[in-house]
Design a protein around this motif. Structure first.
Motif, PDB file in Angstrom:
ATOM      1  N   THR A 392      98.453 -45.596  23.204  1.00  0.00           N
ATOM      2  CA  THR A 392      98.411 -46.629  24.025  1.00  0.00           C
ATOM      3  C   THR A 392      97.176 -47.287  23.631  1.00  0.00           C
ATOM      4  O   THR A 392      96.021 -47.052  23.609  1.00  0.00           O
ATOM      5  N   ALA A 393      97.256 -48.697  23.218  1.00  0.00           N
ATOM      6  CA  ALA A 393      96.128 -49.536  22.715  1.00  0.00           C
ATOM      7  C   ALA A 393      95.598 -50.358  23.778  1.00  0.00           C
ATOM      8  O   ALA A 393      94.304 -50.962  23.650  1.00  0.00           O
ATOM      9  N   SER A 394      96.337 -50.639  24.559  1.00  0.00           N
ATOM     10  CA  SER A 394      96.070 -51.562  25.915  1.00  0.00           C
ATOM     11  C   SER A 394      96.822 -51.127  27.074  1.00  0.00           C
ATOM     12  O   SER A 394      97.733 -50.458  27.023  1.00  0.00           O
ATOM     13  N   ALA A 395      96.329 -51.615  28.342  1.00  0.00           N
ATOM     14  CA  ALA A 395      97.175 -51.306  29.506  1.00  0.00           C
ATOM     15  C   ALA A 395      98.519 -51.613  29.482  1.00  0.00           C
ATOM     16  O   ALA A 395      98.842 -52.774  28.937  1.00  0.00           O
ATOM     17  N   LEU A 396      99.344 -50.822  30.140  1.00  0.00           N
ATOM     18  CA  LEU A 396     100.766 -51.115  30.139  1.00  0.00           C
ATOM     19  C   LEU A 396     101.270 -51.652  31.584  1.00  0.00           C
ATOM     20  O   LEU A 396     100.491 -51.658  32.508  1.00  0.00           O
ATOM     21  N   ASP A 397     102.140 -52.502  31.598  1.00  0.00           N
ATOM     22  CA  ASP A 397     102.680 -53.403  32.642  1.00  0.00           C
ATOM     23  C   ASP A 397     103.986 -53.141  32.729  1.00  0.00           C
ATOM     24  O   ASP A 397     104.842 -53.954  31.949  1.00  0.00           O
ATOM     25  N   ARG A 398     104.513 -52.416  33.668  1.00  0.00           N
ATOM     26  CA  ARG A 398     106.321 -52.297  33.559  1.00  0.00           C
ATOM     27  C   ARG A 398     106.841 -53.785  33.866  1.00  0.00           C
ATOM     28  O   ARG A 398     108.303 -54.229  33.790  1.00  0.00           O
ATOM     29  N   GLU A 399     106.172 -54.507  34.850  1.00  0.00           N
ATOM     30  CA  GLU A 399     106.571 -55.573  35.406  1.00  0.00           C
ATOM     31  C   GLU A 399     106.849 -56.700  34.323  1.00  0.00           C
ATOM     32  O   GLU A 399     107.777 -57.523  34.336  1.00  0.00           O
ATOM     33  N   GLN A 400     106.018 -56.540  33.216  1.00  0.00           N
ATOM     34  CA  GLN A 400     106.155 -57.540  32.183  1.00  0.00           C
ATOM     35  C   GLN A 400     106.930 -56.801  30.886  1.00  0.00           C
ATOM     36  O   GLN A 400     107.898 -57.797  30.455  1.00  0.00           O
ATOM     37  N   ALA A 401     106.841 -55.503  30.725  1.00  0.00           N
ATOM     38  CA  ALA A 401     107.794 -55.007  29.707  1.00  0.00           C
ATOM     39  C   ALA A 401     108.035 -53.710  30.214  1.00  0.00           C
ATOM     40  O   ALA A 401     107.193 -52.793  30.397  1.00  0.00           O
ATOM     41  N   GLY A 402     109.368 -53.261  30.461  1.00  0.00           N
ATOM     42  CA  GLY A 402     109.681 -52.037  31.086  1.00  0.00           C
ATOM     43  C   GLY A 402     110.236 -51.008  29.818  1.00  0.00           C
ATOM     44  O   GLY A 402     110.313 -49.706  30.245  1.00  0.00           O
ATOM     45  N   GLU A 403     110.221 -51.512  28.610  1.00  0.00           N
ATOM     46  CA  GLU A 403     110.398 -50.728  27.328  1.00  0.00           C
ATOM     47  C   GLU A 403     109.872 -51.223  26.239  1.00  0.00           C
ATOM     48  O   GLU A 403     109.949 -52.596  25.993  1.00  0.00           O
ATOM     49  N   HIS A 404     109.403 -50.454  25.541  1.00  0.00           N
ATOM     50  CA  HIS A 404     108.725 -50.836  24.265  1.00  0.00           C
ATOM     51  C   HIS A 404     109.105 -50.214  22.896  1.00  0.00           C
ATOM     52  O   HIS A 404     109.801 -49.134  22.968  1.00  0.00           O
ATOM     53  N   ARG A 405     109.949 -51.130  21.939  1.00  0.00           N
ATOM     54  CA  ARG A 405     110.353 -50.582  20.834  1.00  0.00           C
ATOM     55  C   ARG A 405     109.532 -50.872  19.578  1.00  0.00           C
ATOM     56  O   ARG A 405     109.269 -52.010  19.448  1.00  0.00           O
ATOM     57  N   VAL A 406     109.466 -49.970  18.940  1.00  0.00           N
ATOM     58  CA  VAL A 406     108.591 -50.171  17.679  1.00  0.00           C
ATOM     59  C   VAL A 406     108.965 -49.239  16.774  1.00  0.00           C
ATOM     60  O   VAL A 406     109.810 -48.202  16.753  1.00  0.00           O
ATOM     61  N   THR A 407     108.645 -49.605  15.258  1.00  0.00           N
ATOM     62  CA  THR A 407     109.035 -48.974  14.322  1.00  0.00           C
ATOM     63  C   THR A 407     108.165 -48.376  13.489  1.00  0.00           C
ATOM     64  O   THR A 407     107.092 -49.123  13.253  1.00  0.00           O
ATOM     65  N   VAL A 408     108.020 -47.105  13.150  1.00  0.00           N
ATOM     66  CA  VAL A 408     106.896 -46.401  12.289  1.00  0.00           C
ATOM     67  C   VAL A 408     107.252 -46.574  10.958  1.00  0.00           C
ATOM     68  O   VAL A 408     108.502 -46.083  10.309  1.00  0.00           O
ATOM     69  N   VAL A 409     106.576 -47.204   9.967  1.00  0.00           N
ATOM     70  CA  VAL A 409     106.848 -47.416   8.523  1.00  0.00           C
ATOM     71  C   VAL A 409     105.918 -46.501   7.810  1.00  0.00           C
ATOM     72  O   VAL A 409     104.809 -46.757   8.158  1.00  0.00           O
ATOM     73  N   ALA A 410     106.300 -45.500   7.290  1.00  0.00           N
ATOM     74  CA  ALA A 410     105.805 -44.829   6.125  1.00  0.00           C
ATOM     75  C   ALA A 410     105.829 -45.333   4.758  1.00  0.00           C
ATOM     76  O   ALA A 410     107.020 -45.315   4.539  1.00  0.00           O
ATOM     77  N   ARG A 411     104.769 -45.402   3.975  1.00  0.00           N
ATOM     78  CA  ARG A 411     104.666 -46.046   2.710  1.00  0.00           C
ATOM     79  C   ARG A 411     104.058 -45.089   1.808  1.00  0.00           C
ATOM     80  O   ARG A 411     102.636 -44.703   1.970  1.00  0.00           O
ATOM     81  N   ASP A 412     104.567 -44.653   0.561  1.00  0.00           N
ATOM     82  CA  ASP A 412     103.704 -44.021  -0.265  1.00  0.00           C
ATOM     83  C   ASP A 412     102.983 -44.865  -1.176  1.00  0.00           C
ATOM     84  O   ASP A 412     103.220 -46.156  -1.493  1.00  0.00           O
ATOM     85  N   ARG A 413     102.219 -44.436  -2.158  1.00  0.00           N
ATOM     86  CA  ARG A 413     101.424 -45.378  -2.995  1.00  0.00           C
ATOM     87  C   ARG A 413     101.828 -45.407  -4.438  1.00  0.00           C
ATOM     88  O   ARG A 413     101.193 -45.892  -5.529  1.00  0.00           O
ATOM     89  N   GLY A 414     103.016 -45.161  -4.648  1.00  0.00           N
ATOM     90  CA  GLY A 414     103.702 -44.897  -5.962  1.00  0.00           C
ATOM     91  C   GLY A 414     103.877 -46.369  -6.571  1.00  0.00           C
ATOM     92  O   GLY A 414     104.099 -47.562  -5.809  1.00  0.00           O
ATOM     93  N   ARG A 415     104.389 -46.647  -7.682  1.00  0.00           N
ATOM     94  CA  ARG A 415     104.706 -47.939  -8.325  1.00  0.00           C
ATOM     95  C   ARG A 415     106.017 -47.472  -8.903  1.00  0.00           C
ATOM     96  O   ARG A 415     106.278 -47.019 -10.000  1.00  0.00           O
ATOM     97  N   PRO A 416     107.043 -48.391  -8.201  1.00  0.00           N
ATOM     98  CA  PRO A 416     107.188 -49.325  -7.118  1.00  0.00           C
ATOM     99  C   PRO A 416     107.082 -47.914  -5.846  1.00  0.00           C
ATOM    100  O   PRO A 416     107.489 -46.939  -6.021  1.00  0.00           O
TER     101      PRO A 416
END
Length: 548
Positions: A392-416
């Motif tokens: 958690t990066a900051s305080a959570l507030d269920r009354e503002q958001a009861g659910e958080h959806r995030v996407t983890v993006v993993a990227r290598d350093r190849g070209r492309p």
């Protein structure tokens, strides 16, 4: 705090164990829980288990839920796992909960002498002219032993024969090439062929052996063997090369004429599987791909080619093919643990998920960076061994958001660059951090005198932003203008609906108005409440005649 300190110390180190290959299922690898500082009483709560992004690592080991020891769960074949590599190990992560942490574990697989030397051909045919002078040497096929270390060091023996002996020629890399040495002149009219047995013994204890037949045919006129232009041919090709692509070309010459000077090419000794991936043209000496090359499976191939002339004389050369890596694998994201739901009063920095990201490519193609995509009070922190923590990066507030959806993006350093994604859904559980709020801070009600007892005076309402019992509101009388004892008997309030009823008939001539305090209270523990005032005005009716 002591347990956290122990886990942090363990996570900063790498646990290393060593076992022999081919151990039966259930064999002990090491006391994993003890080495992590965990006692048997802590095991049910800490939930020690094996976790890894590479799926095939998971099947080899398991952790006992009773004692926390690490055991073998599937037979390990060192040659199958690591091929010709000098060192061999299996790496994975051990995961503990409460608090969450991850430890990198390396298990070295030590070689046992479980493979015998083998020859690629059951019989080797040699053509030796009867004019050949004593001392002439004829290279013989080298045996292959896929074991490692001293278990793969080979010595050779030849059946006793007065016409031939065995000598060894040192090759690059410390290998010994067996050579058949002619000890005395041959006479085809007296004996036209010889049957010999070549035995290869490895350096294991006890040693293992393999045999091959050597058939020597005495011929008349082939006095020049083929000679390769190089002793070692080297090439580097990219993985995923199309089948049929040319890798290199070998060339051997023979000073003889006619069929005795006509050279054909074939495979000599080499590790298992080479002939499934490469072919050599008998006439041109071109080496081409016959199957898909994968850098992640094997980075180098060494094998031997043989040049044979029409009279049966041979020469050998070594071929070394290095496979270069291409960025053909996307990062793999594995969610090791997800703590959902999480309380909305969780402190900043609480670990809510553990991830492992693995890219089997090498170099920059296998270097991975991770980030979070989406609006959420979360951040991702890199850990050791390709592991990441979502905190958690900051305080959570269920009354503002009861659910958080995030996407983890993993990227290598190849070209492309190649990338992959995984979605995290984090639910926020409620805590009683909001008091009920009345729709109005002060209410006013007007009631005609002579009303019926039980008549509705007014309906009040309050709202609580919390959920469940924390947001369930009930209503009470808290007091009045004449005190709780004076005002309460006049009215009552229904706890669930907030309806205020008259307890008796009002008389304007006796009481023209009165005030009371209403309390709204939620069902949390501890409960929260708020108050509002209610002022009731009694309206006059003409219920009294004039009196003289």
């Amino acid at each position: 705090a002591l347990l956290l300190c122990l886990c942090c110390r363990a996570a900063a180190e790498r646990l290393r164990y060593a076992i022999a290959e081919e151990l039966p299922t259930g064999s002990l690898v090491g006391p994993l829980a003890r080495d992590l500082g965990l006692s048997p009483d802590q095991l049910p709560a800490r939930k020690l288990r094996v976790a890894s992004a590479g799926k095939k690592q998971l099947k080899y080991f398991t952790v006992s839920e009773e004692n926390g020891n690490l055991y073998v769960s599937e037979r390990l074949d060192r040659e199958e796992l690591c091929g010709e590599s000098v060192s061999c190990s299996v790496s994975f992560e051990a995961l503990v909960h409460n608090p969450l942490n991850i430890v990198h574990v390396d298990v070295a697989i030590e070689d046992v002498n479980d493979n015998s030397p083998t020859f690629s051909k059951a019989a080797l045919e040699l053509e030796v002219g009867e004019w050949t002078l004593p001392g002439a040497r004829f290279p013989l096929e080298m045996a292959q032993d896929i074991d490692a270390g001293s278990n793969s060091l080979l010595i050779y023996q030849l059946t006793s024969n007065p016409s031939f002996s065995l000598a060894m020629k040192s090759r690059q890399g410390g290998k010994q090439q067996p050579e058949l040495v002619l000890e005395r002149a041959l006479d085809r009219e007296k004996q036209s062929s010889f049957e010999l047995v070549l035995t290869a013994l490895d350096g294991g204890d006890p040693a293992r052996s393999g045999t091959g037949q050597v058939r020597v045919n005495v011929t008349d006129a082939n006095d020049n063997p083929p000679v390769f232009s190089k002793n070692i041919y080297e090439a580097r090709v990219a993985e995923n090369l199309p089948v049929g692509s040319m890798v290199l070309r070998v060339r051997a010459t023979d000073a003889d004429e006619g069929s005795n000077g006509r050279v054909s090419y074939s495979f000599g000794s080499g590790p298992k599987g080479v002939r499934e991936l490469f072919v050599v043209d008998r006439e041109s000496g071109e080496v081409r791909t016959a199957g898909p090359l994968d850098f992640e499976e094997r980075t180098k191939y060494n094998f031997e080619l043989q040049a044979t002339d029409g009279g049966g004389l041979t020469d050998h050369c070594e071929v070394q093919i290095d496979i270069s890596d291409e960025n053909d694998n996307s990062p793999e994201i594995t969610i090791l643990s997800l703590s959902s739901p999480v309380r909305e009063d969780a402190p900043v920095g609480t670990v809510v998920a553990l991830l492992n990201v693995n890219d089997p490519d090498s170099g920059e193609n296998g270097e991975v960076s991770c980030e979070l995509s989406g609006e959420a009070p979360l951040s991702i922190v890199a850990s050791s061994g390709g592991s990441y923590k979502v905190v958690t990066a900051s305080a959570l507030d269920r009354e503002q958001a009861g659910e958080h959806r995030v996407t983890v993006v993993a990227r290598d350093r190849g070209r492309p660059a190649l990338w992959s994604r995984a979605e995290l859904v984090l639910e926020v559980s409620d805590v009683n951090d909001n008091a009920p709020v009345f729709s109005e801070a002060a209410y006013s009600a007007y009631v005609w005198e002579n009303n019926a007892a039980g008549a509705l005076v007014l309906r009040v309402s309050a709202w609580d932003a919390d959920a469940g019992a924390n947001g369930r509101v009930s209503y009470w009388l808290a007091g009045g203008s004449a005190g709780a004892a004076g005002a309460a008997p006049l009215v009552s309030v229904e706890a669930r609906s907030g309806a205020v009823y008259a307890q008796r008939s009002f008389d304007y001539e006796q009481c023209r108005e009165f005030a009371l305090t209403l309390r709204a209270q939620d069902g949390g523990a501890p409960a929260r409440s708020s108050t509002a005032t209610l002022r009731v005005f009694v309206l006059d009716q003409n219920d009294n005649a004039p009196r003289v």
